[in-house]
Scaffold this motif. Structure first.
Motif: not given
Length: 309
Positions: A55-56, A83-84, A87-90, A269-273
């Motif tokens: 998927q990634y 985490s689903g 990223v645009n929303d973040i 910290i969560r390793q959200e690349g």
């Protein structure tokens, strides 16, 4: 002027692609499996693991991964975090908050620096100049977190002039206290630059010529002196703006501001690349645009720069 702007715009393109490629490499080409890290101590199903990697595009060569990513970015799609979350929303939640804070802080910095720095230069060696330099040195020496705690305690808790924390209400009016903290912490350097630049400009031949022609001081100072003294101040403030956009993490943490600093810290910290790369890509765009605007302002403030280039 049009050719000057075109040259600057063309120089932006290789900087953007080179910076984003380096950022993507630093996050995704390093040893380790970010997908395995999501499961912690649990052993994931190999089939599920393979699906997530596909998927990634993590099974693809690095350059192919980067191609997928940059294609999405150019289309305005920063992808999905591990985490689903979109990223645009973040980005849409965090960046406007930090942008408002940065604009307010830089505005406070510039107003204080230009006014106090100019008056200090015109009164060089007098009481106002000496007091201004001492106060500037104090603000340079005091760490921003100390300034933030003092402002929070006295201006918010003791006097009740501001809210102690920002939280979910983060409009322009809610950010005054953290903006004042950041503005005062940054103004000292810009004030000293303004003072030094104005003193140097006052000794230039064209200023003496302007006075010899009978021009009044109220015209010489803003038109001939201040305009030619602003280039180092603009450079410093542009750098400060870029730093604030990356995230005034400490200040945002103290005042509970849901901005870029805290969001990026949690993603790291969560390793959200995908989230980390997308935020840093946006920062690159900000830096490039800020430097472009500064270059154009150079050309407006001093035509010699424009024609020389």
């Amino acid at each position: 002027m049009g050719y000057y702007i075109l040259r600057r715009l063309l120089q932006v393109i290789p900087v953007f692609f080179g910076a984003t490629l380096l950022i993507y490499f630093m996050v995704f080409a390093m040893p380790g499996d970010p997908i395995l890290a999501l499961f912690g101590d649990r052993t994931p199903n190999p089939t599920l693991l393979e699906q997530i990697r596909e998927q990634y595009h993590l099974n693809e060569p690095f350059i192919v991964q980067y191609f997928y990513y940059i294609t999405g970015v150019l289309q305005g799609d920063f992808g999905v975090s591990f985490s689903g979350q979109n990223v645009n929303d973040i980005l849409a939640r965090a960046i406007p908050v930090t942008l408002r804070l940065a604009v307010m802080a830089i505005a406070i910095e510039l107003v204080l620096a230009i006014i106090i720095g100019t008056v200090s230069a015109l009164r060089k060696g007098k009481i106002f100049d000496n007091v201004s330099l001492i106060i500037a040195l104090v603000f340079v020496a005091v760490p921003v977190f100390v300034l933030a705690f003092l402002a929070q305690y006295f201006l918010a808790i003791q006097f009740g002039w501001f809210r102690a924390t920002v939280g979910g209400q983060n409009g322009w009016g809610d950010l005054w206290l953290p903006a004042l903290v950041l503005g005062f912490s940054l103004y000292a350097t810009s004030m000293r630059l303004t003072r030094a630049s104005v003193i140097d400009t006052l000794n230039q031949d064209w200023v003496r010529t302007a006075y010899s022609k009978g021009l009044p001081r109220r015209r010489v100072i803003p038109v001939h002196v201040l305009r030619n003294s602003l280039i180092p101040v603009i450079t410093n403030s542009a750098t400060n703006f870029g730093v604030l956009m990356v995230g005034a993490t400490v200040t945002e943490g103290i005042f509970a501001i849901p901005g870029v600093g805290g969001t990026l810290y949690q993603a790291t910290i969560r390793q959200e690349g995908p989230t980390v790369v997308s935020f840093v890509t946006v920062f690159v765009v900000f830096y490039v645009l800020i430097n472009l605007v500064v270059d154009l302002l150079y050309g407006l403030l001093d035509p010699r720069i424009r024609y020389a280039k």
